[in-house]
Write a protein that holds these residues in place. Structure first.
Motif, PDB file in Angstrom:
ATOM      1  N   TRP A   1       0.939  -1.087  -0.088  1.00 20.87           N
ATOM      2  CA  TRP A   1      -0.040   0.186   0.041  1.00 20.87           C
ATOM      3  C   TRP A   1       0.860   1.112  -0.073  1.00 20.87           C
ATOM      4  O   TRP A   1       0.477   2.220  -0.824  1.00 20.87           O
ATOM      5  N   ASP A   2       1.963   1.369   0.561  1.00 18.30           N
ATOM      6  CA  ASP A   2       2.871   2.477   0.861  1.00 18.30           C
ATOM      7  C   ASP A   2       3.501   2.615  -0.652  1.00 18.30           C
ATOM      8  O   ASP A   2       3.870   3.556  -0.765  1.00 18.30           O
ATOM      9  N   ARG A   3       3.411   1.689  -1.449  1.00 21.19           N
ATOM     10  CA  ARG A   3       4.279   1.788  -2.586  1.00 21.19           C
ATOM     11  C   ARG A   3       3.009   2.077  -3.970  1.00 21.19           C
ATOM     12  O   ARG A   3       3.442   1.744  -5.058  1.00 21.19           O
ATOM     13  N   GLY A   4       1.968   2.456  -3.513  1.00 21.78           N
ATOM     14  CA  GLY A   4       0.881   2.607  -4.376  1.00 21.78           C
ATOM     15  C   GLY A   4       0.469   3.908  -4.525  1.00 21.78           C
ATOM     16  O   GLY A   4       0.602   4.822  -3.802  1.00 21.78           O
ATOM     17  N   GLY A   5       0.041   4.420  -5.654  1.00 27.05           N
ATOM     18  CA  GLY A   5      -0.493   5.719  -5.847  1.00 27.05           C
ATOM     19  C   GLY A   5       0.538   6.929  -5.869  1.00 27.05           C
ATOM     20  O   GLY A   5       1.497   6.801  -6.401  1.00 27.05           O
ATOM     21  N   ASP A   6       0.440   8.094  -5.122  1.00 29.87           N
ATOM     22  CA  ASP A   6       1.139   9.112  -5.078  1.00 29.87           C
ATOM     23  C   ASP A   6       2.245   8.740  -3.798  1.00 29.87           C
ATOM     24  O   ASP A   6       3.218   9.430  -3.788  1.00 29.87           O
ATOM     25  N   ARG A   7       2.164   7.631  -3.126  1.00 28.43           N
ATOM     26  CA  ARG A   7       3.049   7.645  -2.011  1.00 28.43           C
ATOM     27  C   ARG A   7       4.513   7.174  -2.354  1.00 28.43           C
ATOM     28  O   ARG A   7       5.251   7.675  -1.485  1.00 28.43           O
TER      29      ARG A   7
ATOM     30  N   MET B   1       7.058  10.009  -1.907  1.00 31.58           N
ATOM     31  CA  MET B   1       7.209  10.594  -0.673  1.00 31.58           C
ATOM     32  C   MET B   1       8.388   9.722  -0.047  1.00 31.58           C
ATOM     33  O   MET B   1       9.337  10.145   0.509  1.00 31.58           O
ATOM     34  N   ILE B   2       8.190   8.335  -0.471  1.00 27.65           N
ATOM     35  CA  ILE B   2       9.177   7.444   0.291  1.00 27.65           C
ATOM     36  C   ILE B   2      10.532   7.572  -0.419  1.00 27.65           C
ATOM     37  O   ILE B   2      11.625   7.675   0.124  1.00 27.65           O
ATOM     38  N   ASN B   3      10.602   7.938  -1.892  1.00 26.09           N
ATOM     39  CA  ASN B   3      11.700   8.078  -2.603  1.00 26.09           C
ATOM     40  C   ASN B   3      12.483   9.321  -2.155  1.00 26.09           C
ATOM     41  O   ASN B   3      13.638   9.299  -2.153  1.00 26.09           O
TER      42      ASN B   3
ATOM     43  N   THR C   1      11.915  -1.044  -4.084  1.00 29.26           N
ATOM     44  CA  THR C   1      12.371  -2.473  -3.379  1.00 29.26           C
ATOM     45  C   THR C   1      11.334  -3.357  -3.038  1.00 29.26           C
ATOM     46  O   THR C   1      10.238  -2.716  -2.465  1.00 29.26           O
ATOM     47  N   SER C   2      11.444  -4.447  -3.497  1.00 29.26           N
ATOM     48  CA  SER C   2      10.508  -5.423  -3.099  1.00 29.26           C
ATOM     49  C   SER C   2      10.275  -5.632  -1.693  1.00 29.26           C
ATOM     50  O   SER C   2      11.295  -5.494  -0.730  1.00 29.26           O
ATOM     51  N   ALA C   3       9.351  -6.400  -0.900  1.00 32.25           N
ATOM     52  CA  ALA C   3       9.225  -6.817   0.456  1.00 32.25           C
ATOM     53  C   ALA C   3      10.264  -7.746   0.823  1.00 32.25           C
ATOM     54  O   ALA C   3      11.177  -7.542   1.842  1.00 32.25           O
ATOM     55  N   SER C   4      10.481  -8.635  -0.043  1.00 30.78           N
ATOM     56  CA  SER C   4      11.686  -9.559   0.141  1.00 30.78           C
ATOM     57  C   SER C   4      13.096  -9.199   0.210  1.00 30.78           C
ATOM     58  O   SER C   4      13.844  -9.533   1.132  1.00 30.78           O
ATOM     59  N   GLU C   5      13.188  -8.154  -0.685  1.00 28.44           N
ATOM     60  CA  GLU C   5      14.518  -7.455  -0.641  1.00 28.44           C
ATOM     61  C   GLU C   5      14.601  -6.653   0.526  1.00 28.44           C
ATOM     62  O   GLU C   5      15.866  -6.490   1.198  1.00 28.44           O
TER      63      GLU C   5
ATOM     64  N   ILE D   1       9.593  -1.718   7.452  1.00 27.37           N
ATOM     65  CA  ILE D   1       9.023  -2.547   6.599  1.00 27.37           C
ATOM     66  C   ILE D   1       7.453  -2.413   6.227  1.00 27.37           C
ATOM     67  O   ILE D   1       7.002  -2.573   5.195  1.00 27.37           O
ATOM     68  N   ILE D   2       6.953  -2.105   7.257  1.00 25.93           N
ATOM     69  CA  ILE D   2       5.351  -1.845   7.323  1.00 25.93           C
ATOM     70  C   ILE D   2       4.867  -0.370   7.490  1.00 25.93           C
ATOM     71  O   ILE D   2       3.745  -0.295   7.456  1.00 25.93           O
TER      72      ILE D   2
END
Length: 340
Positions: free
Chosen positions: A150-156, A159-161, A185-189, A212-213
């Protein structure tokens, strides 16, 4: 003294990323179609997912009490049900009931002369108010992976980057100088980096979990008193779940959860008009269970998502979530009545 009416206040201190929005939608649709006095009040502007000091507690109680009192005034002397949903730790039902009654008395004084029937005063004096809680929990691993996606969807991701880039440049202070996972970055990475990047060695398990979450609160903390000075423990969360909650559902057991809510949540919140309405609510499981109406397919989707993690990565995530979180979820699953 005989009570003129009995009001039911159901506090839904919703946990993020458990399909709580889907459940609220169901309750709102139920309220719109109900012929009896039923209101669903949403409060998203003042989330308090952590512990509260006395000032914050009083602010939360004031907002809750004012909105509930106004809703009860609209329903009058009829037995009414109010659902109040908010991201927050629980506050004792007795404290909420006192706050609502006090607010009614305050409003009665403020509206003196404008409320000829003294409805607020009558409601405070003559009507019982029963306060209970309900909630919904989700498999902790699924919830963590859902939040990460969810954190990596839409416009979010922007902000993370931006946060990641600033940290990489050494800007800011503290843990921001130790970037771990950007939006690519994928969750596993990310789980691999949490154990391999040198600078994460100094991070606490709460900070690693936050990376992570997106936050470090666990589901069981929502069942601890928001104002208690004592730490939130597994045993305290279990006791409160049994003592103060009419019903706690499990996202992965959607049909059983709706059946349990229908029987256990007071005030007719899940009093279905007919079998078609219940079937419609059951079909909404496509949202929290993986995008397919078939329960078998939904189970496969969840398993496939979890199977993308290696045994070591899954172990890392379980370690970060902690024993109390895993055991609390298992405890609630064991308490949920199942359909035969």
């Amino acid at each position: 003294m005989t009570q003129r009416c009995v009001h039911t206040l159901v506090m839904y201190n919703r946990i993020p990323k458990t399909a709580s929005s889907t459940l609220i939608w169901i309750m709102q649709e139920r309220a719109r179609s109900a012929n009896e006095p039923l209101s669903v009040l949403s409060d998203e502007a003042f989330d308090q997912k952590g512990a509260l000091n006395n000032q914050q507690r009083n602010a939360v109680l004031s907002i809750v009490a004012r909105r509930v009192a106004m809703a009860l005034h609209e329903h009058g002397a009829r037995d009414a049900t109010i659902v109040y949903e908010k991201h927050m730790r629980m506050i004792s039902p007795a404290a909420i009931e006192r706050a609502v009654r006090d607010e009614m008395r305050v409003l009665a004084r403020l509206m003196d002369g404008q409320d000829p029937e003294n409805a607020f005063r009558a409601l405070a004096a003559d009507c019982a108010i029963k306060v209970t809680y309900m909630n919904l929990v989700r498999d902790p691993v699924e919830r963590a992976l859902s939040r990460y996606a969810w954190d990596r969807g839409g416009d979010r991701p922007q902000m993370i980057n931006a946060h990641y880039a600033a940290a990489a440049r050494g800007e800011g202070v503290g843990d921001r100088r130790c970037p771990v996972c950007d939006s690519h970055t994928s969750a596993s990475e990310c789980l691999d980096r949490l154990t391999s990047v040198e600078c994460t060695a100094s991070l606490s398990s709460e900070e690693r979990l936050r990376r992570i979450i997106g936050w470090d609160e666990r589901q069981f903390t929502f069942f601890c008193d928001a104002t208690s000075s004592a730490s939130c423990t597994l045993s305290r969360a279990r006791d409160n779940a049994e003592l103060f909650y009419s019903a706690v559902g499990v996202t992965e057991l959607w049909s059983d959860t709706l059946s349990h809510f229908t029987r256990a949540v007071p005030g007719g919140v899940f009093k279905w008009a007919n079998a078609t309405q219940l079937a419609w609510a059951n079909e909404l499981a496509i949202t929290p269970l993986g995008g397919d109406a078939s329960p078998e397919r939904a189970t496969k989707v969840r398993k496939k998502r979890r199977d993308k993690l290696t045994k070591q990565q899954l172990g890392t995530l379980l370690s970060l979530l902690g024993r109390a979180e895993i055991e609390f979820y298992a405890f609630l699953v064991s308490r949920l009545p199942r359909s035969k």
